[in-house]
Design a protein around this motif. Structure first.
Motif, PDB file in Angstrom:
ATOM      1  N   PRO B  88       0.798  -1.227   0.000  1.00  0.00           N
ATOM      2  CA  PRO B  88       0.000   0.000   0.000  1.00  0.00           C
ATOM      3  C   PRO B  88       0.830   1.276   0.000  1.00  0.00           C
ATOM      4  CG  PRO B  88       0.017  -0.935   2.180  1.00  0.00           C
ATOM      5  CD  PRO B  88       0.765  -1.882   1.315  1.00  0.00           C
ATOM      6  N   GLY B  89       1.636   1.487  -1.046  1.00  0.00           N
ATOM      7  CA  GLY B  89       2.438   2.699  -1.113  1.00  0.00           C
ATOM      8  C   GLY B  89       1.584   3.922  -1.385  1.00  0.00           C
ATOM      9  N   PHE B  93       1.039   7.316   1.043  1.00  0.00           N
ATOM     10  CA  PHE B  93       1.394   8.666   0.609  1.00  0.00           C
ATOM     11  C   PHE B  93       0.215   9.617   0.763  1.00  0.00           C
ATOM     12  CE2 PHE B  93       1.180  11.841  -2.722  1.00  0.00           C
ATOM     13  CZ  PHE B  93       2.230  12.619  -2.340  1.00  0.00           C
ATOM     14  N   TYR B  94      -0.974   9.173   0.321  1.00  0.00           N
ATOM     15  CA  TYR B  94      -2.133  10.082   0.404  1.00  0.00           C
ATOM     16  C   TYR B  94      -2.479  10.399   1.851  1.00  0.00           C
ATOM     17  CZ  TYR B  94      -2.823   9.727  -4.559  1.00  0.00           C
ATOM     18  OH  TYR B  94      -2.631   9.813  -5.892  1.00  0.00           O
ATOM     19  N   MET B  95      -2.266   9.438   2.752  1.00  0.00           N
ATOM     20  CA  MET B  95      -2.488   9.707   4.172  1.00  0.00           C
ATOM     21  C   MET B  95      -1.580  10.838   4.640  1.00  0.00           C
ATOM     22  SD  MET B  95      -2.138   7.088   7.346  1.00  0.00           S
ATOM     23  CE  MET B  95      -0.383   7.191   7.542  1.00  0.00           C
ATOM     24  N   MET B  96      -0.294  10.725   4.260  1.00  0.00           N
ATOM     25  CA  MET B  96       0.673  11.735   4.685  1.00  0.00           C
ATOM     26  C   MET B  96       0.324  13.098   4.089  1.00  0.00           C
ATOM     27  SD  MET B  96       2.915  10.854   6.699  1.00  0.00           S
ATOM     28  CE  MET B  96       3.707  12.119   7.664  1.00  0.00           C
ATOM     29  N   ASN B 105     -10.119  13.990   7.982  1.00  0.00           N
ATOM     30  CA  ASN B 105     -11.028  12.893   7.639  1.00  0.00           C
ATOM     31  C   ASN B 105     -10.474  12.027   6.523  1.00  0.00           C
ATOM     32  OD1 ASN B 105     -13.016  13.258   9.492  1.00  0.00           O
ATOM     33  ND2 ASN B 105     -14.137  14.759   8.243  1.00  0.00           N
ATOM     34  N   GLU B 106      -9.988  12.706   5.456  1.00  0.00           N
ATOM     35  CA  GLU B 106      -9.449  11.967   4.313  1.00  0.00           C
ATOM     36  C   GLU B 106      -8.202  11.180   4.736  1.00  0.00           C
ATOM     37  OE1 GLU B 106     -10.855  11.479   1.611  1.00  0.00           O
ATOM     38  OE2 GLU B 106      -9.197  10.420   0.636  1.00  0.00           O
ATOM     39  N   GLN B 110      -7.595   7.153   4.359  1.00  0.00           N
ATOM     40  CA  GLN B 110      -6.468   6.510   3.679  1.00  0.00           C
ATOM     41  C   GLN B 110      -5.681   5.631   4.646  1.00  0.00           C
ATOM     42  OE1 GLN B 110      -5.833   6.465   0.572  1.00  0.00           O
ATOM     43  NE2 GLN B 110      -7.202   8.061  -0.204  1.00  0.00           N
ATOM     44  N   GLY B 111      -5.561   6.101   5.906  1.00  0.00           N
ATOM     45  CA  GLY B 111      -4.855   5.315   6.909  1.00  0.00           C
ATOM     46  C   GLY B 111      -5.549   3.990   7.134  1.00  0.00           C
TER      47      GLY B 111
END
Lengths: 250, 145
Positions: B88-89, B93-96, B105-106, B110-111
């Motif tokens: 899950p790369g 990334f989107y979480m960070m 929330n987003e 993603q997390g």
């Protein structure tokens, strides 16, 4: 018996150490050492391997010897692993002296030096496209992968901690991809970053560690699992830092 | 569908990064292809990230085992490279990114996806290795009889 106990002990540890350094599972290392020792006709042995240490004790009548090896850093090398597997199978059948074994082990070393760089250059653009980037992004991510591989090759002699190394690499990835998008050579900086991050993410060692745990090596399995988690966190932190620094540019 | 091609090329690239033997490249490529095919099909029919990552971990593990028996080499070669396409790369990334941009929330979303994939792969590996262990134990019993 043809050889001295000490020689057999050192020989089995030479192979075990190399296998662990190439990224084998713990149970495989332990089993290999056991088979080799049995092949040389030793009945009483205690073998213990961890992700950073191997200890072996062998006994015969009133003699007993112990040797240990400390493993500092693991560099994945599947070619060597395969060859060592073959070698250990051969050794079990026909006993060879230690000098010969050492010579053979050395001949496996450093065969694929350029391949990792080419592999990085193939994998990074492929994953940029996989996650939905366009062809411009793929070319830029190839360039960044070259820089990254060169950096890793340069740093591999200094033996810097893997965590710090991944932090710096992910920071470099973030900065360069944002700058390239800013100049206008590529469109989606996120896809470029993801493609290159895949080269750093060690999820793999994490999943392999599950195998270790279910074969009874809880300690080393947990050790590798935690290592993987931390590496993922560090990569996230590096990219996050670059986004904080240059995110305003976009 | 073209993602299948990219996934297998990516696996091949990782085979090179991990310095696999040249004559294994073709099997590594097939491994990556099978892995993503399993994910794609199971995600299409179940729409469940956790389940589909578990399914593709099982498929990869089984493929690695079969190949290691046929080619007489360690399973590590195929599990390490075959699992690459579902690592899950992207979601990491989107979480960070969303954390940095304060979209809590987003970021949480993603997390959760990242965690789901990791747990899915882990439970898939668990399932596969318990099956393999049982098979091995039964074989030993049969031989000793």
């Amino acid at each position: 018996m043809k050889y001295k106990l000490k020689e057999i002990l050192s020989l089995s540890l030479d192979i075990g150490e190399r296998m662990l350094k190439c990224g084998a599972e713990i149970s495989r290392v332990e089993e290999t050492i056991k088979y080799i020792l049995e092949g040389y006709g030793i009945k009483y042995m205690e073998v213990f391997a961890m992700n950073s240490l191997i200890i072996v004790t062998i006994r015969k009548e009133d003699e007993s010897y112990t040797e240990s090896r400390r493993i500092m850093h693991i560099d994945k090398d599947l070619y060597q692993l395969e060859k060592l597997n073959e070698l250990s199978r051969n050794i079990c059948n026909k006993n060879i002296p230690r000098k010969e074994v050492l010579k053979q082990i050395d001949s496996f070393k450093g065969k694929y030096k350029v391949m990792p760089i080419i592999g990085g250059m193939i994998a990074a653009p492929a994953f940029t496209l996989f996650f939905g980037g366009n062809y411009k992004d793929a070319i830029i991510s190839l360039l960044i992968a070259v820089v990254l591989c060169a950096y890793n090759q340069f740093m591999s002699h200094t033996h810097i901690n893997a965590l710090i190394n991944s932090f710096i690499s992910s920071f470099i990835i973030g900065i360069t991809s944002i700058l390239f998008v800013k100049i206008g050579l590529a469109d989606n900086f996120d896809k470029i970053i993801i493609g290159n991050i895949m080269l750093l993410i060690p999820g793999l060692s994490m999943f392999i560690s599950i195998n270790d745990i279910f074969k009874g090596d809880t300690m080393s399995g947990l050790g590798r699992f935690t290592e993987g988690l931390f590496l993922a966190l560090v990569v996230g932190a590096g990219v996050g830092l670059s986004l904080i620094m240059l995110g305003g540019l976009l | 569908m073209i993602n299948l091609l990219y996934a297998s090329i990516g696996s091949l690239g990782f085979g090179m990064v991990f310095k696999a033997n040249k004559n294994k490249y073709i099997y590594i490529t097939i491994g990556g292809l099978l892995n993503y095919l399993a994910y794609y099909l199971s995600y299409k029919y179940s729409n469940n990230i956790f389940l589909s990552s578990a399914v593709c971990a099982v498929v990869t593990r089984m493929y690695a085992n079969v190949m290691s028996i046929i080619l007489k080499c360690p399973t590590t070669i195929f599990t390490l490279t075959g699992l690459i396409p579902i690592v899950p790369g992207g979601s990491l990334f989107y979480m960070m990114q969303n954390l940095v941009l304060k979209n809590t929330n987003e970021a949480l979303n993603q997390g959760i996806i990242t965690g789901e994939v990791i747990l899915g792969i882990v439970s898939g590996m668990l399932f596969a290795s318990s099956i393999l262990t049982i098979i091995r134990a039964i074989k030993k019993k049969l031989i000793s009889f």
